[in-house]
Write a protein that holds these residues in place. Structure first.
Motif, PDB file in Angstrom:
ATOM      1  N   ARG A  71       0.831  -1.202   0.000  1.00 61.46           N
ATOM      2  CA  ARG A  71       0.000   0.000   0.000  1.00 61.46           C
ATOM      3  C   ARG A  71       0.865   1.253   0.000  1.00 61.46           C
ATOM      4  O   ARG A  71       1.815   1.366   0.762  1.00 61.46           O
ATOM      5  CB  ARG A  71      -0.886  -0.001   1.235  1.00 61.46           C
ATOM      6  N   ASP A  72       0.489   2.168  -0.846  1.00 59.36           N
ATOM      7  CA  ASP A  72       1.091   3.495  -0.868  1.00 59.36           C
ATOM      8  C   ASP A  72       0.120   4.409  -0.155  1.00 59.36           C
ATOM      9  O   ASP A  72      -0.850   4.894  -0.745  1.00 59.36           O
ATOM     10  CB  ASP A  72       1.308   3.949  -2.312  1.00 59.36           C
ATOM     11  N   SER A  74       0.258   7.348   1.100  1.00 62.38           N
ATOM     12  CA  SER A  74       0.169   8.755   0.732  1.00 62.38           C
ATOM     13  C   SER A  74      -0.777   8.963  -0.441  1.00 62.38           C
ATOM     14  O   SER A  74      -1.328  10.053  -0.619  1.00 62.38           O
ATOM     15  CB  SER A  74       1.552   9.290   0.393  1.00 62.38           C
ATOM     16  N   ARG A  75      -0.964   7.897  -1.230  1.00 55.68           N
ATOM     17  CA  ARG A  75      -1.850   8.003  -2.385  1.00 55.68           C
ATOM     18  C   ARG A  75      -3.068   7.112  -2.251  1.00 55.68           C
ATOM     19  O   ARG A  75      -3.869   7.018  -3.178  1.00 55.68           O
ATOM     20  CB  ARG A  75      -1.094   7.639  -3.669  1.00 55.68           C
TER      21      ARG A  75
END
Length: 121
Positions: A71-72, A74-75
């Motif tokens: 998982r990113d 921040s996005r």
């Protein structure tokens, strides 16, 4: 409402790899757990893998060791790297996100449209 856009499905031979991605439109929401589910016609949708906001993950026993969820944050994007694919992995894969408008608000679920994964020679 949170919108989820999936990409990356397709046809692959047994033993091959695919990477699914899901991006959440979430500027006005808090995204908690993000997950991938899959469904074969006439069966129940099943959890494949999930990742919490803190980064904790869990996997279905059938995919553990072959699939990796990441998982990113921040996005608010989640990926599913699928390796050593088997014909029984064939299904429609759905992205799921648990979200709320604030930390004190009730949580809701959003679902993507689904992306077909076919493992066949």
């Amino acid at each position: 409402q949170v919108q989820l856009v999936e990409s990356g499905g397709g046809l692959v031979q047994p033993g091959g790899s695919l990477r699914l991605s899901c991006a959440a439109s979430s500027s006005n929401f808090i995204i908690y757990t993000m997950a991938w589910y899959r469904q074969v016609p006439e069966t129940q949708r099943e959890l494949v893998a999930a990742v919490t906001r803190a980064g904790f993950t869990n996997y279905a026993s059938s995919v553990s060791g072959r699939f990796t969820i990441s998982r990113d944050r921040s996005r608010d994007t989640v990926h599913l790297q699928m390796n050593s694919l088997k014909p029984e992995d064939t299904a429609i894969y759905y992205c799921n996100a648990e979200f709320a408008t604030s930390a004190l608000s009730p949580r809701n679920d959003a679902w993507g449209q689904g992306t077909q994964v076919t493992v066949s020679s």
